[in-house]
Design a protein around this motif. Structure first.
Motif, short mmCIF file in Angstrom:
data_model
loop_
_atom_site.label_atom_id
_atom_site.label_comp_id
_atom_site.label_asym_id
_atom_site.label_seq_id
_atom_site.Cartn_x
_atom_site.Cartn_y
_atom_site.Cartn_z
N ARG A 49 0.83 -1.20 0.00
CA ARG A 49 0.00 0.00 0.00
C ARG A 49 0.87 1.26 0.00
N ALA A 65 1.41 4.01 -3.16
CA ALA A 65 0.97 5.39 -2.97
C ALA A 65 2.12 6.39 -2.93
N VAL A 95 -2.19 6.14 -7.52
CA VAL A 95 -2.54 6.53 -6.15
C VAL A 95 -1.40 7.36 -5.61
N ARG A 96 -1.73 8.39 -4.84
CA ARG A 96 -0.69 9.17 -4.18
C ARG A 96 -1.19 9.49 -2.79
N GLN A 97 -0.32 9.29 -1.79
CA GLN A 97 -0.65 9.63 -0.41
C GLN A 97 0.23 10.79 0.02
N SER A 104 -5.22 10.68 0.65
CA SER A 104 -4.80 9.91 -0.51
C SER A 104 -5.67 10.28 -1.70
N LEU A 130 -6.81 8.86 -5.61
CA LEU A 130 -6.86 7.77 -6.58
C LEU A 130 -7.17 8.33 -7.95
N ARG A 172 -14.22 1.49 -8.25
CA ARG A 172 -13.80 1.21 -6.87
C ARG A 172 -14.91 1.54 -5.88
N THR A 183 -9.91 12.33 -10.38
CA THR A 183 -9.27 11.74 -9.21
C THR A 183 -10.30 11.69 -8.10
#
Length: 185
Positions: free
Chosen positions: A51, A55, A63-65, A80, A82, A91, A101
């Motif tokens: 995970r 991310a 995905v970016r966190q 986060s 998506l 999703r 996003t």
């Protein structure tokens, strides 16, 4: 309060796990997250490692966190994002009809609330969304439980508007999740 907003690194899975588990113990977790603490705490380390890597900036890019890092390196909050394309599997909510996003996993530690952390995290998430390569993202969306007035008020203040779309809350068919969106300027 001083803090820095940045993307997580893949090797920070333990810190990411710790903050997620804390978020799942928050008093509004049952209406803010689609996961329970009991389920999350049972996940193996490999889940959290994958995970975090996915991310991070070195991940696949879907995905970016982001985290707000305070004095001494303490993580004060997270969000986060998506990437959702019309050709992707759904999703949550309705299928994407435009490139967009989806903001998820929003959490700010109680001691950092009211200090601008959430605003800075959302600016980073939205700026990252607008900077994605072609095809350009047309909107940023998120869902909020109909009884999560605190979160809903922030989203409106930030510039999100209700799209009119709703979905049943998983696990509670009597409750609804409201979709909010921010259109590309």
């Amino acid at each position: 309060m001083d803090f820095l907003i940045r993307e997580i690194r893949g090797d920070e899975w333990e810190r990411s796990r710790e903050l997620r588990l804390e978020a799942l113990l928050d008093p509004v977790a049952s209406i803010a997250f689609l996961e329970s603490y009991d389920d999350a705490v049972e996940r193996p380390d490999s889940f959290w490692q994958e995970r975090a890597e996915g991310a991070s900036a070195s991940g696949a890019g879907v995905v970016r966190q982001f985290v707000a890092e305070g004095a001494g390196g303490r993580w004060l909050g997270t969000v986060s994002v998506l990437v959702e394309r019309p050709t992707d599997e759904v999703r949550f909510g309705e299928a994407a009809v435009v490139d967009q996003t989806h903001i998820v996993g929003v959490y700010v530690r109680p001691e950092a609330r009211g200090a601008g952390v959430i605003d800075a995290l959302f600016r980073a998430a939205v700026e990252w969304s607008w900077a994605l390569p072609e095809p350009a993202v047309a909107r940023v969306r998120l869902y909020v439980h109909e009884k999560n007035a605190r979160a809903e008020a922030f989203y409106r203040r930030f510039g999100f508007t209700a799209s009119g779309a709703t979905v049943p809350m998983p696990g509670d068919d009597g409750a609804r999740e409201l979709e909010y969106e921010l259109a590309r300027p």
